[in-house]
Design a protein around this motif. Structure first.
Motif, PDB file in Angstrom:
ATOM      1  N   THR A   1      37.483  20.187  36.017  1.00  0.00           N
ATOM      2  CA  THR A   1      38.568  21.133  36.396  1.00  0.00           C
ATOM      3  C   THR A   1      38.358  22.639  35.969  1.00  0.00           C
ATOM      4  O   THR A   1      38.386  23.443  36.613  1.00  0.00           O
ATOM      5  CB  THR A   1      39.937  20.710  35.886  1.00  0.00           C
ATOM      6  OG1 THR A   1      40.170  19.317  36.460  1.00  0.00           O
ATOM      7  CG2 THR A   1      40.996  21.430  36.367  1.00  0.00           C
TER       8      THR A   1
ATOM      9  N   LEU B   1      35.353  23.683  37.965  1.00  0.00           N
ATOM     10  CA  LEU B   1      35.922  24.304  39.176  1.00  0.00           C
ATOM     11  C   LEU B   1      36.543  25.302  39.101  1.00  0.00           C
ATOM     12  O   LEU B   1      36.644  26.359  40.089  1.00  0.00           O
ATOM     13  CB  LEU B   1      36.487  23.156  39.852  1.00  0.00           C
ATOM     14  CG  LEU B   1      35.834  21.926  40.510  1.00  0.00           C
ATOM     15  CD1 LEU B   1      36.673  20.890  40.966  1.00  0.00           C
ATOM     16  CD2 LEU B   1      34.847  22.257  41.467  1.00  0.00           C
ATOM     17  N   GLY B   2      37.540  25.726  38.200  1.00  0.00           N
ATOM     18  CA  GLY B   2      38.272  26.844  38.044  1.00  0.00           C
ATOM     19  C   GLY B   2      37.300  28.212  37.778  1.00  0.00           C
ATOM     20  O   GLY B   2      37.502  29.354  38.142  1.00  0.00           O
TER      21      GLY B   2
ATOM     22  N   VAL C   1      34.233  28.255  38.669  1.00  0.00           N
ATOM     23  CA  VAL C   1      33.358  28.650  40.070  1.00  0.00           C
ATOM     24  C   VAL C   1      34.390  29.370  41.050  1.00  0.00           C
ATOM     25  O   VAL C   1      34.261  30.558  41.764  1.00  0.00           O
ATOM     26  CB  VAL C   1      33.025  27.313  40.592  1.00  0.00           C
ATOM     27  CG1 VAL C   1      32.513  27.550  42.269  1.00  0.00           C
ATOM     28  CG2 VAL C   1      31.909  26.578  39.941  1.00  0.00           C
ATOM     29  N   ALA C   2      35.588  28.849  41.132  1.00  0.00           N
ATOM     30  CA  ALA C   2      36.643  29.551  42.189  1.00  0.00           C
ATOM     31  C   ALA C   2      36.949  31.195  41.527  1.00  0.00           C
ATOM     32  O   ALA C   2      36.857  31.855  42.394  1.00  0.00           O
ATOM     33  CB  ALA C   2      37.990  28.698  42.066  1.00  0.00           C
ATOM     34  N   ALA C   3      37.005  31.384  40.338  1.00  0.00           N
ATOM     35  CA  ALA C   3      37.020  32.741  39.770  1.00  0.00           C
ATOM     36  C   ALA C   3      35.724  33.550  40.278  1.00  0.00           C
ATOM     37  O   ALA C   3      36.159  34.624  40.623  1.00  0.00           O
ATOM     38  CB  ALA C   3      37.246  32.608  38.212  1.00  0.00           C
TER      39      ALA C   3
ATOM     40  N   GLU D   1      33.757  32.938  42.594  1.00  0.00           N
ATOM     41  CA  GLU D   1      33.883  33.331  43.918  1.00  0.00           C
ATOM     42  C   GLU D   1      34.814  34.258  44.461  1.00  0.00           C
ATOM     43  O   GLU D   1      34.617  35.119  45.498  1.00  0.00           O
ATOM     44  CB  GLU D   1      34.142  31.904  44.654  1.00  0.00           C
ATOM     45  CG  GLU D   1      34.082  31.832  46.394  1.00  0.00           C
ATOM     46  CD  GLU D   1      32.729  32.107  46.883  1.00  0.00           C
ATOM     47  OE1 GLU D   1      32.734  32.370  48.163  1.00  0.00           O
ATOM     48  OE2 GLU D   1      31.773  32.166  46.127  1.00  0.00           O
ATOM     49  N   ARG D   2      36.002  34.084  43.817  1.00  0.00           N
ATOM     50  CA  ARG D   2      37.048  35.287  44.091  1.00  0.00           C
ATOM     51  C   ARG D   2      36.444  36.656  43.746  1.00  0.00           C
ATOM     52  O   ARG D   2      36.865  37.654  44.361  1.00  0.00           O
ATOM     53  CB  ARG D   2      38.281  35.027  43.117  1.00  0.00           C
ATOM     54  CG  ARG D   2      39.141  33.849  43.815  1.00  0.00           C
ATOM     55  CD  ARG D   2      40.627  33.867  43.413  1.00  0.00           C
ATOM     56  NE  ARG D   2      40.824  33.701  41.887  1.00  0.00           N
ATOM     57  CZ  ARG D   2      40.647  32.342  41.245  1.00  0.00           C
ATOM     58  NH1 ARG D   2      40.896  31.247  42.080  1.00  0.00           N
ATOM     59  NH2 ARG D   2      40.645  32.305  40.076  1.00  0.00           N
TER      60      ARG D   2
ATOM     61  N   LEU E   1      37.003  32.376  53.153  1.00  0.00           N
ATOM     62  CA  LEU E   1      38.095  31.800  52.405  1.00  0.00           C
ATOM     63  C   LEU E   1      38.807  30.757  53.397  1.00  0.00           C
ATOM     64  O   LEU E   1      39.506  30.009  52.780  1.00  0.00           O
ATOM     65  CB  LEU E   1      39.331  33.250  52.427  1.00  0.00           C
ATOM     66  CG  LEU E   1      38.825  34.367  51.517  1.00  0.00           C
ATOM     67  CD1 LEU E   1      40.074  35.263  51.962  1.00  0.00           C
ATOM     68  CD2 LEU E   1      39.014  33.864  50.113  1.00  0.00           C
TER      69      LEU E   1
ATOM     70  N   ASP F   1      36.982  28.541  54.760  1.00  0.00           N
ATOM     71  CA  ASP F   1      35.708  27.518  54.820  1.00  0.00           C
ATOM     72  C   ASP F   1      35.302  27.388  56.190  1.00  0.00           C
ATOM     73  O   ASP F   1      34.655  26.335  56.724  1.00  0.00           O
ATOM     74  CB  ASP F   1      36.502  26.168  54.573  1.00  0.00           C
ATOM     75  CG  ASP F   1      36.728  25.974  53.067  1.00  0.00           C
ATOM     76  OD1 ASP F   1      36.259  26.859  52.336  1.00  0.00           O
ATOM     77  OD2 ASP F   1      37.785  25.079  52.860  1.00  0.00           O
TER      78      ASP F   1
END
Length: 378
Positions: free
Chosen positions: A168, A171-172, A174-176, A178-179, A240, A242
């Motif tokens: 988790t 993934l957080g 990676v998401a940050a 990507e943002r 965003l 996908d």
């Protein structure tokens, strides 16, 4: 007194307390109803065996040792116990040894219970040694195996939970990232397009009403820059949602140069070496570097001249943009200063080197990018 209460709260669970009290009551009543000698003493000893359940979770080996010692005393001094509650307590204690203690220590707890049960069977005139294997299997081996299985499953669940939390967090992150990447792309696209639009709008305004053809060219350049920006924004919004979209890299350099020239910028492009297959992130970063440098030239210099050099050598893409102008531009549109900072972070994240600054009367932005992006350590 308060310390004792705290110890009891921390050691004895309500369920264990209810189980121990219920079995102790049943053992005492069962013993008192028999016609065997010394019913009072036997009731007390049976109750002591059962009360070991109070600490079976926090101190399972101590509980097994306690119950085994009392069982031995009753078997040797009086007679072997046959109360159902005592037998149930032995099963629960054998289970608890492996369910709540490490396997090495649990073996000692099960061993003392097995030894006490063996002595109890051996000294009981109404029992036979031929029943000893079955007794040990039923009262020690089976519950111990069940406890070991439960403890192993609990440990597996704990490991999976730790892995889930780590995943988790990963993934957080990676998401940050990507943002942040999308935010950088948005900055590059919007800043470049708005700069072109602002420059052309000021040029068109200055040409009116004398040079209507020049003003029309400025409006056409504004329209082209707007279309390009919308296409890039649609691509980013597709990410965003996908929706797969082709990444724009150095293949988009001719379009970028054409738009800059339409805004009145003199751009010269030189490409050297054999073009390798670049990672998409590296390819996009190279284009963004040229885009940011061209945007800054439009903002900060009058009659700017820009030299773009892309050189491929030994698995590295060397990209440099040199700009020079007659004097500082008087445009009312200025930048936020975030572009070069974001570029440095992007280049270094890919394992490259970045530099930007004035050299004599020129401003040089340079990056050395590996053809293969550096893997990010997890």
């Amino acid at each position: 007194m308060e310390r004792v209460r705290g110890w009891v709260r921390d050691t004895v669970s309500p369920w264990d307390a209810a189980l121990a009290v219920g079995l102790a009551t049943a053992a005492g009543l069962d013993t008192l109803r028999t016609s065997a000698p010394h019913p009072g003493a036997r009731a007390v000893l049976a109750t002591l065996v059962v009360l070991a359940l109070l600490v079976r979770v926090r101190h399972p080996i101590a509980a097994c040792t306690w119950a085994a010692c009392v069982l031995l005393a009753e078997s040797l001094l009086l007679e072997s116990p046959d109360e159902v509650a005592v037998l149930v307590a032995l099963v629960v204690l054998s289970y608890s040894a492996y369910a709540h203690a490490p396997a090495r220590r649990a073996g000692r707890g099960a061993a003392v219970v097995a030894a006490a049960a063996s002595v109890s069977v051996a000294v009981d005139p109404s029992d036979s040694l031929s029943n000893l294997p079955a007794t040990l299997v039923f009262f020690v081996v089976v519950p111990a195996a069940l406890g070991w299985s439960v403890r192993r499953r609990a440990r597996t669940i704990d490991v999976l939970e730790v892995q889930r939390e780590a995943l988790t967090r990963e993934l957080g992150a990676v998401a940050a990232e990507e943002r942040a990447r999308i935010a950088r792309d948005l900055h590059d696209v919007v800043a470049h397009a708005v700069t072109l639009i602002a420059v052309q709008a000021e040029a068109g305004s200055a040409r009116l009403p004398r040079d209507t053809e020049g003003a029309a060219r400025s409006l056409e350049a504004i329209a082209a820059a707007s279309r390009e920006a919308l296409a890039e924004l649609h691509r980013l919004l597709g990410l965003l949602d996908d929706v797969p979209a082709a990444a724009v890299g150095l293949a988009g350099l001719p379009g970028l140069v054409e738009g800059a020239r339409a805004a009145g910028l003199e751009v010269r492009v030189t490409t050297e070496g054999t073009v390798p297959v670049l990672d998409p992130e590296v390819d996009r970063c190279a284009l963004r570097l040229v885009q940011e440098a061209v945007t800054n030239a439009l903002r900060h210099a009058d009659q700017p001249v820009v030299d773009v050099v892309v050189r491929h050598h030994a698995g590295t893409a060397h990209v440099s943009v040199t700009s020079r102008g007659v004097r500082p531009r008087l445009s009312s549109y200025g930048g936020s200063g975030r572009g070069l900072v974001g570029l440095r972070a992007r280049v270094e994240a890919l394992g490259g080197r970045f530099s930007a600054g004035p050299v004599d009367d020129r401003f040089v932005v340079r990056a050395d990018l590996p053809a293969r992006a550096r893997a990010v350590a997890s």
